[in-house]
Design a protein around this motif. Structure first.
Motif, PDB file in Angstrom:
ATOM      1  N   VAL A 141       6.348 -17.700  86.281  1.00 31.78           N
ATOM      2  CA  VAL A 141       5.931 -16.316  86.486  1.00 31.78           C
ATOM      3  C   VAL A 141       6.992 -15.410  85.875  1.00 31.78           C
ATOM      4  O   VAL A 141       8.188 -15.613  86.067  1.00 31.78           O
ATOM      5  CB  VAL A 141       5.779 -16.005  87.998  1.00 31.78           C
ATOM      6  N   ILE A 142       6.540 -14.436  85.102  1.00 32.65           N
ATOM      7  CA  ILE A 142       7.471 -13.469  84.512  1.00 32.65           C
ATOM      8  C   ILE A 142       7.189 -12.079  85.077  1.00 32.65           C
ATOM      9  O   ILE A 142       6.079 -11.782  85.504  1.00 32.65           O
ATOM     10  CB  ILE A 142       7.384 -13.436  82.969  1.00 32.65           C
ATOM     11  N   THR A 143       8.209 -11.271  85.082  1.00 39.04           N
ATOM     12  CA  THR A 143       8.090  -9.884  85.524  1.00 39.04           C
ATOM     13  C   THR A 143       8.473  -8.995  84.356  1.00 39.04           C
ATOM     14  O   THR A 143       9.541  -9.154  83.775  1.00 39.04           O
ATOM     15  CB  THR A 143       9.022  -9.609  86.718  1.00 39.04           C
ATOM     16  N   LYS A 144       7.584  -8.074  83.997  1.00 41.80           N
ATOM     17  CA  LYS A 144       7.827  -7.134  82.903  1.00 41.80           C
ATOM     18  C   LYS A 144       7.639  -5.724  83.419  1.00 41.80           C
ATOM     19  O   LYS A 144       6.774  -5.466  84.244  1.00 41.80           O
ATOM     20  CB  LYS A 144       6.811  -7.340  81.775  1.00 41.80           C
ATOM     21  N   THR A 145       8.441  -4.834  82.916  1.00 38.91           N
ATOM     22  CA  THR A 145       8.257  -3.415  83.220  1.00 38.91           C
ATOM     23  C   THR A 145       7.768  -2.733  81.959  1.00 38.91           C
ATOM     24  O   THR A 145       8.391  -2.830  80.903  1.00 38.91           O
ATOM     25  CB  THR A 145       9.569  -2.775  83.708  1.00 38.91           C
ATOM     26  N   ILE A 146       6.619  -2.096  82.079  1.00 35.42           N
ATOM     27  CA  ILE A 146       6.003  -1.390  80.962  1.00 35.42           C
ATOM     28  C   ILE A 146       6.103   0.106  81.251  1.00 35.42           C
ATOM     29  O   ILE A 146       5.855   0.542  82.377  1.00 35.42           O
ATOM     30  CB  ILE A 146       4.524  -1.796  80.799  1.00 35.42           C
ATOM     31  N   TYR A 147       6.479   0.875  80.254  1.00 39.80           N
ATOM     32  CA  TYR A 147       6.610   2.328  80.434  1.00 39.80           C
ATOM     33  C   TYR A 147       5.426   3.038  79.799  1.00 39.80           C
ATOM     34  O   TYR A 147       5.059   2.781  78.661  1.00 39.80           O
ATOM     35  CB  TYR A 147       7.917   2.819  79.815  1.00 39.80           C
ATOM     36  N   ASP A 148       4.829   3.918  80.572  1.00 40.30           N
ATOM     37  CA  ASP A 148       3.696   4.705  80.118  1.00 40.30           C
ATOM     38  C   ASP A 148       4.055   6.176  80.313  1.00 40.30           C
ATOM     39  O   ASP A 148       4.583   6.554  81.364  1.00 40.30           O
ATOM     40  CB  ASP A 148       2.448   4.341  80.939  1.00 40.30           C
ATOM     41  N   ASP A 149       3.777   6.996  79.294  1.00 42.26           N
ATOM     42  CA  ASP A 149       4.138   8.413  79.367  1.00 42.26           C
ATOM     43  C   ASP A 149       3.446   9.135  80.519  1.00 42.26           C
ATOM     44  O   ASP A 149       4.033  10.012  81.145  1.00 42.26           O
ATOM     45  CB  ASP A 149       3.805   9.115  78.054  1.00 42.26           C
TER      46      ASP A 149
END
Length: 93
Positions: A67-75
């Motif tokens: 399992v991976i954890t990613k942080t995605i940034y959205d404006d």
């Protein structure tokens, strides 16, 4: 033993116990039915606990994969954290 293997053993035991208990329910006393219902709740707690422990250790509780954890940034929304299994592609919130 890996946490995922323990989780699978608990799920198997839960399934067998519930199948047996549901079959025998018509012959059980009210006290036995109450105890059986407590046992069902206990199994649910154990499964939830091991699922959380698997995720805390980056192990998928569904397949045992990574399992991976990613942080995605959205404006518009800001930071969104995605937790996803790389093998079965399940997303966890």
């Amino acid at each position: 033993m890996e946490k995922y293997e323990v989780l699978e053993d608990i799920r198997c035991l839960q399934k067998e116990t519930l199948a047996f208990g549901n079959t025998m329910k018509s012959w059980m006393s009210n006290d036995e039915i109450e105890d059986f219902n407590k046992l069902k709740k206990l199994f649910n707690i154990m499964v939830s606990s091991y699922e959380e422990e698997c995720l805390d250790n980056d192990i998928c509780p569904n397949c045992g994969g990574e399992v991976i954890t990613k942080t995605i940034y959205d404006d518009e929304v800001g930071a969104i954290t995605v937790v996803k299994c790389m093998d079965c592609q399940t997303n966890f919130d």
